[in-house]
Scaffold this active site. Structure first.
Site, short mmCIF file in Angstrom:
data_model
loop_
_atom_site.label_atom_id
_atom_site.label_comp_id
_atom_site.label_asym_id
_atom_site.label_seq_id
_atom_site.Cartn_x
_atom_site.Cartn_y
_atom_site.Cartn_z
N GLU A 131 0.82 -1.22 0.00
CA GLU A 131 0.00 0.00 0.00
C GLU A 131 0.85 1.26 0.00
OE1 GLU A 131 -3.74 0.06 0.44
OE2 GLU A 131 -3.69 -2.04 -0.17
N HIS A 186 -4.41 1.66 7.38
CA HIS A 186 -3.00 1.93 7.04
C HIS A 186 -2.32 2.44 8.32
CE1 HIS A 186 -4.42 2.84 2.68
NE2 HIS A 186 -3.82 1.67 2.69
N CYS A 215 -2.97 11.29 3.64
CA CYS A 215 -3.29 10.35 2.54
C CYS A 215 -3.17 11.04 1.20
CB CYS A 215 -4.74 9.87 2.65
SG CYS A 215 -5.13 8.98 4.14
#
Ligand code: SUG
Length: 421
Positions: A167, A235, A352
């Site tokens: 990721e 995350h 993000c």
């Protein structure tokens, strides 16, 4: 050659919508089916970029990827199907997702001082755990290879094989005395998250470290706490963030917090580890407010600022912790709230929305770097072309598809990026 941290924000794409595609991401699930506002969303993101430029920081921009994605629709046999059952509707929504805006998931980045060949290495993230995200990387690589085409300074790697979920920078932290000297790269992986998937596989992180030619003595592979994943920290950057010598983390971020802090201190004696205890900010408040999904930045004065979402500032336990930290002269000297509510409603906070690349800006394709004039230009394109709103029921509509495609084309034309068309 001055190496500085450049934050490349993803512009919120014209198809931004709330289809509830991300299992384990509480905001995505809670807002599934809501009407989205792509124009307002993109302007909010641009507002954050302007805010950070005004702080004296170098800012870059990545463009949205092609949506609806013809490659995915064709591969799934959904090109010419109108009637859809629920599963088909979700797959179609995947092909419309604007999720590439969260560029912290675009790639993992190892700056030149850390790598054996003295170049900055980037590996695109395969994002295989979520179907709507797994389609991103081939187009992401195309964009990265354009922005970082200077192969004396950069190497862009394809994603690691899909057998191991990766990721990107959302599960990677770099600590160092200052950006331009060798750092400690911390890779955070998950093994289990209860009802929710652990998206980052340890072997993906290890492959990235090898591909980048990192010194094994300056790498750490750390397990994320499964209770954090189970509570919605899909995350690591939802519960921890690092910048230079500072790690800012929730007490429940790592499976072995004390072991992790000790390993960091052993390799980087100047490390300052700021731990927020669960008794002051619960894991639930940390995840709901996105306190840690913040940009911890070194300002031109040398002080550190924390760019947080408004939601964090509005959460009483978080605000009182932040006020106490600043008053007690902690390493975070300025708290800087920004409005990115449209992205937040899909689980994407300030951190993000950006990919950090430590590099000499002169080595980057200037079309991906922002200044005030370009910001105004992009705002004009967004105001003119981005749909005002999207109801998830509109996904699949031909006229909406046409306007989304046209909007992206107008952006690429304005930025003189025909290679991405
Ligand atoms: O992968 N949301 C993204 C949010 C990514 C946040 N990134 C970082 N933490 N660095 C995700 O879950 C929602 C899409 C939807 O539901 O339509 C989404 O993909």
């Amino acid at each position: 050659m001055p190496l500085v941290e450049i934050n490349f924000d993803g512009l919120v794409g014209p198809s931004h919508n709330y289809a509830g595609l991300s299992l384990g991401n509480l905001a995505s699930a809670n807002n599934a089916g809501e009407v989205s506002y792509p124009r307002a969303a993109a302007l909010q993101g641009l507002g954050k970029m302007r805010h950070n430029i005004a702080l004296g920081l170098t800012q870059g921009l990545f463009t949205p990827l092609p949506r609806p994605n013809p490659v995915l629709l064709k591969a799934l046999g959904l090109e010419n199907i109108d009637e859809s059952d629920g599963v088909q509707r979700r797959l179609r929504a995947a092909a419309w997702s604007a999720s590439s805006m969260w560029t912290a998931n675009a790639a993992t980045v190892s700056p030149a001082p850390d790598t054996v060949d003295g170049r900055c290495h980037l590996t695109a993230a395969n994002l295989v755990t979520m179907p709507h995200r797994s389609q991103e990387w081939p187009d992401t690589v195309r964009q990265l290879r354009l922005a970082f085409a200077n192969n004396q300074s950069f190497e862009v790697h394809d994603a690691v094989p899909p057998c191991f979920g990766d990721e990107g920078a959302a599960n990677h932290m770099r600590m160092c005395a200052s950006h331009d000297v060798p750092g400690l790269e911390i890779f955070v992986y998950g093994t289990t998250g209860g009802a929710f998937p652990a998206r980052q596989h340890e072997q993906a992180s290890r492959a990235v470290a090898r591909l980048h030619g990192l010194n094994p003595e300056r790498c750490l592979f750390v397990e994320q706490a499964s209770e954090a994943i189970a509570a919605g920290a899909f995350h690591n950057d939802v519960v921890a963030v690092a910048n230079e010598r500072v790690l800012f983390t929730h007490e429940q971020a790592f499976a072995d917090p004390e072991g992790t802090y000790a390993a960091i201190r052993e390799r980087l004696p100047e490390a300052e580890i700021v731990v927020v205890s669960a008794s002051i900010v619960s894991l639930g408040d940390a995840i709901r407010s996105y306190l840690f999904n913040a940009q911890l930045l070194t300002l031109p004065s040398g002080e550190m600022g924390l760019v947080i979402p408004l939601e964090a500032w509005e959460t009483p336990s978080v605000r009182s912790w932040l006020e106490g930290h600043v008053a007690s002269n902690g390493p975070i000297r300025r708290v800087l709230p920004v409005d990115v509510r449209q992205s937040m409603a899909n689980g994407g906070g300030p951190a993000c929305l950006r990919l950090r690349v430590v590099a000499d800006p002169a080595t980057v394709d200037p079309r991906f770097l922002l200044n005030e004039a370009k910001l105004v230009l992009v705002e004009q394109v967004v105001s003119e072309h981005w749909p005002e709103q999207i109801d998830p029921a509109d996904i699949g509509s031909e006229s909406l598809a046409r306007s989304v495609i046209k909007a992206r084309a107008a952006l690429l034309e304005a930025l003189a990026l025909p290679e991405l068309a």
